[in-house]
Design a protein around this motif. Structure first.
Motif, PDB file in Angstrom:
ATOM      1  N   GLY A  72      29.555  -3.573  -2.897  1.00 49.52           N
ATOM      2  CA  GLY A  72      28.852  -2.268  -3.603  1.00 49.52           C
ATOM      3  C   GLY A  72      29.089  -1.182  -3.052  1.00 49.52           C
ATOM      4  N   SER A  73      28.182  -0.317  -2.671  1.00 48.59           N
ATOM      5  CA  SER A  73      28.435   1.115  -2.026  1.00 48.59           C
ATOM      6  C   SER A  73      29.320   1.074  -0.970  1.00 48.59           C
ATOM      7  CB  SER A  73      27.171   1.961  -2.060  1.00 48.59           C
ATOM      8  OG  SER A  73      26.481   1.219  -1.094  1.00 48.59           O
ATOM      9  N   GLY A  74      29.112   0.139  -0.085  1.00 53.69           N
ATOM     10  CA  GLY A  74      29.773  -0.082   1.159  1.00 53.69           C
ATOM     11  C   GLY A  74      31.160  -0.018   0.969  1.00 53.69           C
ATOM     12  N   LEU A  75      31.619  -0.900  -0.089  1.00 50.99           N
ATOM     13  CA  LEU A  75      33.277  -0.969  -0.479  1.00 50.99           C
ATOM     14  C   LEU A  75      33.720   0.550  -0.928  1.00 50.99           C
ATOM     15  CD1 LEU A  75      35.544  -2.697  -0.863  1.00 50.99           C
ATOM     16  CD2 LEU A  75      34.877  -3.301  -3.072  1.00 50.99           C
ATOM     17  N   ARG A  76      32.779   1.003  -1.589  1.00 55.26           N
ATOM     18  CA  ARG A  76      32.971   2.437  -2.269  1.00 55.26           C
ATOM     19  C   ARG A  76      33.222   3.294  -0.964  1.00 55.26           C
ATOM     20  NH1 ARG A  76      28.584   2.664  -6.086  1.00 55.26           N
ATOM     21  NH2 ARG A  76      28.931   0.565  -6.656  1.00 55.26           N
ATOM     22  N   ARG A  77      32.508   3.302  -0.119  1.00 51.07           N
ATOM     23  CA  ARG A  77      32.816   4.009   1.166  1.00 51.07           C
ATOM     24  C   ARG A  77      33.948   3.956   2.074  1.00 51.07           C
ATOM     25  NH1 ARG A  77      26.421   3.926   3.467  1.00 51.07           N
ATOM     26  NH2 ARG A  77      25.685   5.176   1.450  1.00 51.07           N
ATOM     27  N   ALA A  78      34.075   2.567   2.144  1.00 47.77           N
ATOM     28  CA  ALA A  78      35.130   2.173   2.676  1.00 47.77           C
ATOM     29  C   ALA A  78      36.687   2.669   2.255  1.00 47.77           C
ATOM     30  CB  ALA A  78      35.216   0.454   2.952  1.00 47.77           C
ATOM     31  N   ALA A  79      36.524   2.208   0.810  1.00 50.30           N
ATOM     32  CA  ALA A  79      37.862   2.946   0.113  1.00 50.30           C
ATOM     33  C   ALA A  79      37.977   4.429   0.168  1.00 50.30           C
ATOM     34  CB  ALA A  79      37.580   2.319  -1.405  1.00 50.30           C
ATOM     35  N   LEU A  80      36.812   5.144  -0.181  1.00 57.06           N
ATOM     36  CA  LEU A  80      36.945   6.676   0.137  1.00 57.06           C
ATOM     37  C   LEU A  80      37.260   7.109   1.370  1.00 57.06           C
ATOM     38  CD1 LEU A  80      36.549   9.354  -1.063  1.00 57.06           C
ATOM     39  CD2 LEU A  80      33.962   9.229  -0.340  1.00 57.06           C
ATOM     40  N   GLY A  81      36.820   6.220   2.569  1.00 47.88           N
ATOM     41  CA  GLY A  81      37.414   6.748   3.884  1.00 47.88           C
ATOM     42  C   GLY A  81      38.751   6.560   4.322  1.00 47.88           C
ATOM     43  N   ALA A  82      39.093   5.427   3.668  1.00 47.95           N
ATOM     44  CA  ALA A  82      40.709   4.960   3.639  1.00 47.95           C
ATOM     45  C   ALA A  82      41.856   6.042   2.749  1.00 47.95           C
ATOM     46  CB  ALA A  82      41.023   3.434   3.090  1.00 47.95           C
ATOM     47  N   PHE A  83      41.174   6.362   1.687  1.00 49.48           N
ATOM     48  CA  PHE A  83      41.781   7.468   1.050  1.00 49.48           C
ATOM     49  C   PHE A  83      41.906   8.786   1.918  1.00 49.48           C
ATOM     50  CE2 PHE A  83      41.750  11.370  -1.633  1.00 49.48           C
ATOM     51  CZ  PHE A  83      42.947  10.925  -2.266  1.00 49.48           C
ATOM     52  N   LEU A  84      40.667   9.176   2.403  1.00 50.26           N
ATOM     53  CA  LEU A  84      40.705  10.280   3.220  1.00 50.26           C
ATOM     54  C   LEU A  84      41.518  10.507   4.517  1.00 50.26           C
ATOM     55  CD1 LEU A  84      36.793  11.562   2.818  1.00 50.26           C
ATOM     56  CD2 LEU A  84      38.819  12.494   1.774  1.00 50.26           C
ATOM     57  N   VAL A  85      41.603   9.284   5.077  1.00 50.43           N
ATOM     58  CA  VAL A  85      42.314   9.085   6.443  1.00 50.43           C
ATOM     59  C   VAL A  85      43.761   8.850   5.992  1.00 50.43           C
ATOM     60  CG1 VAL A  85      42.676   7.409   8.256  1.00 50.43           C
ATOM     61  CG2 VAL A  85      40.269   7.920   7.499  1.00 50.43           C
ATOM     62  N   LEU A  86      44.161   8.041   4.958  1.00 48.93           N
ATOM     63  CA  LEU A  86      45.562   7.744   4.553  1.00 48.93           C
ATOM     64  C   LEU A  86      45.939   8.835   3.505  1.00 48.93           C
ATOM     65  CD1 LEU A  86      45.524   4.204   4.914  1.00 48.93           C
ATOM     66  CD2 LEU A  86      46.306   5.547   6.644  1.00 48.93           C
ATOM     67  N   GLY A  87      45.431   9.064   2.497  1.00 46.54           N
ATOM     68  CA  GLY A  87      45.800   9.633   1.643  1.00 46.54           C
ATOM     69  C   GLY A  87      45.975  11.315   1.419  1.00 46.54           C
ATOM     70  N   VAL A  88      44.931  11.847   2.077  1.00 47.41           N
ATOM     71  CA  VAL A  88      45.254  13.495   2.177  1.00 47.41           C
ATOM     72  C   VAL A  88      46.299  13.868   3.238  1.00 47.41           C
ATOM     73  CG1 VAL A  88      44.081  15.338   2.877  1.00 47.41           C
ATOM     74  CG2 VAL A  88      42.720  13.618   1.882  1.00 47.41           C
ATOM     75  N   PRO A  89      46.645  13.069   4.157  1.00 44.97           N
ATOM     76  CA  PRO A  89      47.791  13.660   4.918  1.00 44.97           C
ATOM     77  C   PRO A  89      49.225  13.409   4.221  1.00 44.97           C
ATOM     78  CG  PRO A  89      46.549  12.457   6.426  1.00 44.97           C
ATOM     79  CD  PRO A  89      45.746  12.302   4.791  1.00 44.97           C
ATOM     80  N   MET A  90      49.336  12.180   3.111  1.00 45.44           N
ATOM     81  CA  MET A  90      50.194  12.038   2.595  1.00 45.44           C
ATOM     82  C   MET A  90      50.456  13.090   1.551  1.00 45.44           C
ATOM     83  SD  MET A  90      49.819   7.689   2.108  1.00 45.44           S
ATOM     84  CE  MET A  90      51.517   7.502   1.353  1.00 45.44           C
ATOM     85  N   LEU A  91      49.431  13.533   0.683  1.00 45.04           N
ATOM     86  CA  LEU A  91      49.624  14.482  -0.217  1.00 45.04           C
ATOM     87  C   LEU A  91      49.818  15.865   0.436  1.00 45.04           C
ATOM     88  CD1 LEU A  91      46.147  13.835  -2.085  1.00 45.04           C
ATOM     89  CD2 LEU A  91      48.692  13.600  -3.095  1.00 45.04           C
ATOM     90  N   ALA A  92      49.511  16.278   1.587  1.00 45.58           N
ATOM     91  CA  ALA A  92      49.752  17.364   2.685  1.00 45.58           C
ATOM     92  C   ALA A  92      51.383  17.142   2.493  1.00 45.58           C
ATOM     93  CB  ALA A  92      49.206  17.558   3.768  1.00 45.58           C
ATOM     94  N   ALA A  93      51.771  16.001   3.090  1.00 48.14           N
ATOM     95  CA  ALA A  93      53.284  16.124   3.430  1.00 48.14           C
ATOM     96  C   ALA A  93      54.171  16.124   2.244  1.00 48.14           C
ATOM     97  CB  ALA A  93      53.579  14.481   3.794  1.00 48.14           C
ATOM     98  N   CYS A  94      53.655  16.095   0.864  1.00 48.99           N
ATOM     99  CA  CYS A  94      54.544  16.443  -0.192  1.00 48.99           C
ATOM    100  C   CYS A  94      55.025  18.121  -0.145  1.00 48.99           C
ATOM    101  CB  CYS A  94      53.525  16.167  -1.355  1.00 48.99           C
ATOM    102  SG  CYS A  94      53.317  14.502  -1.864  1.00 48.99           S
ATOM    103  N   ASP A  95      54.285  18.864   0.388  1.00 52.39           N
ATOM    104  CA  ASP A  95      54.550  20.210   0.520  1.00 52.39           C
ATOM    105  C   ASP A  95      56.120  20.277   1.130  1.00 52.39           C
ATOM    106  OD1 ASP A  95      52.429  21.042  -0.857  1.00 52.39           O
ATOM    107  OD2 ASP A  95      51.526  21.432   1.001  1.00 52.39           O
ATOM    108  N   ASN A  96      56.615  19.523   1.925  1.00 52.82           N
ATOM    109  CA  ASN A  96      57.587  19.632   2.837  1.00 52.82           C
ATOM    110  C   ASN A  96      58.812  19.129   2.101  1.00 52.82           C
ATOM    111  OD1 ASN A  96      56.090  20.290   4.889  1.00 52.82           O
ATOM    112  ND2 ASN A  96      55.990  18.585   6.031  1.00 52.82           N
TER     113      ASN A  96
END
Length: 80
Positions: A6-30
């Motif tokens: 339930g909500s625990g899985l959603r929180r884990a997925a959101l956390g994983a996205f924030l930890v892994l996804g956001v830096p990957m998006l920022a790297a697209c500028d280079n």
């Protein structure tokens, strides 16, 4: 104990996205060498298309001018 349901899985997925996804998006500028090469190819193709279009327009204008000249000469040669 932590349960990924339930909500625990959603929180884990959101956390994983924030930890892994956001830096990957920022790297697209280079820009890397492949991206610069791709942009260079895009620019070259765009410039070639523009120059080809201009050349075709010039050819069309020359043909039109010549056909008008030929018509004038044909009309001048007609007996009155």
């Amino acid at each position: 104990m932590f349960s990924l349901t339930g909500s625990g899985l959603r929180r884990a997925a959101l956390g994983a996205f924030l930890v892994l996804g956001v830096p990957m998006l920022a790297a697209c500028d280079n820009e890397g060498p492949a991206e610069r090469a791709g942009e260079s190819i895009d620019n070259s193709v765009s410039n070639a298309a523009k120059q080809t279009g201009e050349a075709m327009e010039n050819i069309g204008n020359a043909i039109q001018d010549k056909s008008q000249e030929v018509r004038r000469d044909m009309n001048d040669d007609k007996p009155n």
